[in-house]
Structures are given as structure tokens and as C-alpha cells.
Design an enzyme around this catalytic site. Structure first.
Site, PDB file in Angstrom:
ATOM      1  N   HIS A  64       7.903   1.633   1.668  1.00  0.00           N
ATOM      2  CA  HIS A  64       8.317   2.058   3.005  1.00  0.00           C
ATOM      3  C   HIS A  64       8.714   0.842   3.831  1.00  0.00           C
ATOM      4  O   HIS A  64       7.975  -0.144   3.900  1.00  0.00           O
ATOM      5  CB  HIS A  64       7.189   2.836   3.685  1.00  0.00           C
ATOM      6  N   GLU A  67       6.535  -0.872   6.444  1.00  0.00           N
ATOM      7  CA  GLU A  67       5.268  -1.357   5.897  1.00  0.00           C
ATOM      8  C   GLU A  67       5.465  -2.710   5.213  1.00  0.00           C
ATOM      9  O   GLU A  67       4.811  -3.048   4.239  1.00  0.00           O
ATOM     10  CB  GLU A  67       4.686  -0.294   4.950  1.00  0.00           C
ATOM     11  N   HIS A 208       0.439   0.339   0.623  1.00  0.00           N
ATOM     12  CA  HIS A 208       1.054   0.927   1.813  1.00  0.00           C
ATOM     13  C   HIS A 208       0.214   0.543   3.026  1.00  0.00           C
ATOM     14  O   HIS A 208      -0.793  -0.140   2.916  1.00  0.00           O
ATOM     15  CB  HIS A 208       1.102   2.456   1.683  1.00  0.00           C
ATOM     16  N   GLU A 267      -3.923   2.303   1.528  1.00  0.00           N
ATOM     17  CA  GLU A 267      -3.449   2.311   2.916  1.00  0.00           C
ATOM     18  C   GLU A 267      -4.139   1.171   3.666  1.00  0.00           C
ATOM     19  O   GLU A 267      -5.231   1.317   4.198  1.00  0.00           O
ATOM     20  CB  GLU A 267      -3.734   3.668   3.565  1.00  0.00           C
TER      21      GLU A 267
END
Length: 299
Positions: A64, A67, A208, A267
Site C-alpha cells: 500500500h 504505508e 503493513h 500491522e
């Protein structure tokens, strides 16, 4: 940390990444750097390989665009690892030379170079009108997640892609969440799928942001060792291990479904993407624990 490489001190785009990778190649001739494919705009997608063991671990970042801090984290981890290997120093209190003999580590630090450049530098002139149209007329791309075509690369994999397509809004190219008109239409996603098929990794980790948690299961396809590894990641990072989330068509979803081996979506950090650089050192500390646990774990 080798400050001469300016790792972790400011956000860097694709051009800066290439410069650092070239420096790695010069300083550490025992690593391999491969091009696994090209982005929509023709930027080579780089893989760094370290080690010669039979255990094969893969890590990636910046699926992403907003990110991009995950690229910095991965490059910093690689830098620490290479310094510890060559200088005989410790990494989180451990010697790592045995890992070089036991593990082949694959790292793709920037899956989505066009998207990262869009977030950090704005659009190339010839695409300005097109990407602004996808961005609801705004020339602020700070929250853009997708690739330059407006397709979310982590919704591109053939793990219940149809369900993802039904559930996701929007229904056309956009800054985030659009899974495309079919799975594996985007060259970046194809490059990642081909890399995995070719190498048959024992474990994959997709970096991420954000949430200080990680996901380790998919539809019951995950093997028993995934839970053991998840508990170890939880212990060393302080992040929360979550087995299932209502999500499909992601890279780790497809890996678990296809190969029945441990896969993780990490994450890193907490807040609103893109996370501020003020979080970098805290994020790096947790990520380093996971990095070493993955390399050390007896799969």
C-alpha cells in the site's frame, strides 16, 4: 544502524530505495539482488536475498502506497542483519551467523513503487489528470493506497476474490480498496504471485500499517505451526495476534490457501496512515523482534 545510509531518518521514494540497494550490493557482495517484475510505470521491483539455508522466508513491504514506512522498516532490518553478519555483532542480543547458514531470506521492500512515489512526490505530468480524477479532483495524494492504476494490490489475489469484489466499495479505480476487474491483473501483484510460486516459501510476512496487531489465519487453511509462531510474534513484539478477519484476496490469504503454510499480515504502529516518522524507532523495535523470531523459528 549505519547512519551513512540515512536509513530511518526521512521518508524515501523509489529512487532513494534503489540508491540504498545499490549501496548494499557494493558493501555486501554476498547478497543477491533480483528484479522480480516491473510496476505499471516500468519501475523494476527489487528482491534482496540473503543466506543459503534450506529454510526459505519471505518478507515484503509497501503493498500500500501510503504505508511507505514499511519499506524503511524492512530496509533498516536488512541493514542491521547485514551489519551483524559481517561485523559479528549482536542483533537483539543474538548472534546471527547461524541464520545465514540455515535460512534463505527474501525481501521485497517496495511492492508498489509507483504508488509510493505518487504519495511522496505527486503524479507524473502525463498521468496528473487521470489520477486526480480517481482522487476526486484533489492533488493531495497522502492517503493513496492503490497502485498508479487505482487498484488495491492487496485485494488482487485469487483467495475468494469474488467475495472481495462483492463486498468492496468502490466499484471502479480509486485511491483505495478497489480490487480490480479480475484477480492478478496488475503487474506488481503478478510479480509477487510468480515469486512465491517459483520459490515455495516456508513462511511469508507482509508488512503493513497500522494497528499494532497481526493476522495469521485464513479460512482454516493455516497449519498448526502458524499458531505457535503467532504466539512467539505476540511475545516478542507486544502486538495482538488475530486469527481471522473478514477479509479476502490478500497476499497472505492466498499464500495460506495455496500452500497451507504460515503467512502473516503485520500491522505495524498505530494511528492514521501514513504514520509519522516519530513512530519509526518504536515500530522498528517491535518489527525486529518479529523479524528474528521468523528467522529462528523451527518450521
Amino acid at each position: 544502524m549505519d547512519q551513512s545510509l540515512n536509513i530511518g531518518t526521512y521518508a524515501y521514494d523509489y529512487k532513494k530505495l534503489v540508491k540504498i540497494i545499490n549501496e548494499f550490493k557494493r558493501k555486501y557482495p554476498f547478497i543477491a539482488v533480483n528484479t522480480i517484475g516491473n510496476s505499471v510505470l516500468g519501475n523494476p521491483i527489487h528482491e534482496i536475498k540473503i543466506g543459503k539455508g534450506s529454510k526459505k522466508i519471505h518478507m515484503n513491504g509497501s503493498f500500500h502506497a501510503n504505508e511507505w514506512i514499511t519499506t524503511m522498516v524492512l530496509i533498516s532490518l536488512v541493514n542491521h542483519y547485514l551489519l551483524a553478519l559481517t561485523n559479528g555483532t549482536l542483533m537483539r542480543g543474538s548472534k546471527v551467523l547461524n541464520l545465514y547458514q540455515e535460512v534463505e531470506l527474501s525481501v521485497v521492500p517496495m511492492v508498489n513503487p509507483d504508488g509510493v512515489d505518487l504519495v511522496l512526490n505527486g503524479p507524473p505530468d502525463h498521468l496528473r489528470e487521470e489520477v486526480m480524477r480517481m482522487n476526486e479532483g484533489s492533488d493531495d495524494f497522502i492517503h493513496w493506497k492503490a497502485n498508479i492504476n487505482g487498484i488495491d494490490l492487496n485485494n488482487q489475489f485469487p483467495a475468494n476474490w469474488d467475495i472481495c469484489r462483492q463486498n468492496k466499495q468502490p466499484k471502479s479505480p480509486a485511491p483505495r480498496d478497489f480490487p480490480g476487474h479480475a484477480p492478478l491483473t496488475e503487474p506488481e501483484a503478478v510479480a509477487m504471485a510468480d515469486l512465491v510460486k517459483k520459490n515455495s516459501y516456508d513462511c511469508v510476512l507482509a508488512f503493513h500499517t497500522q494497528g499494532e496487531e497481526f493476522y495469521w489465519g485464513y479460512e482454516g487453511y493455516e497449519p498448526s505451526e502458524s499458531e505457535k509462531l503467532a504466539k512467539e510474534f505476540e511475545r516478542v513484539s507486544g502486538y495482538q495476534a488475530i486469527r481471522y478477519v473478514n477479509s479476502h484476496a490478500g497476499f497472505k490469504d492466498w499464500f495460506i490457501q495455496e500452500f497451507k503454510r504460515p503467512g502473516f499480515t503485520l500491522e505495524l504502529g498505530k494511528g492514521i496512515n501514513p504514520l509519522p516518522l516519530s513512530q519509526f524507532l518504536k515500530i522498528l523495535k517491535s518489527a525486529e523482534g518479529i523479524f528474528l523470531a521468523a528467522l529462528n523459528f523451527d518450521l
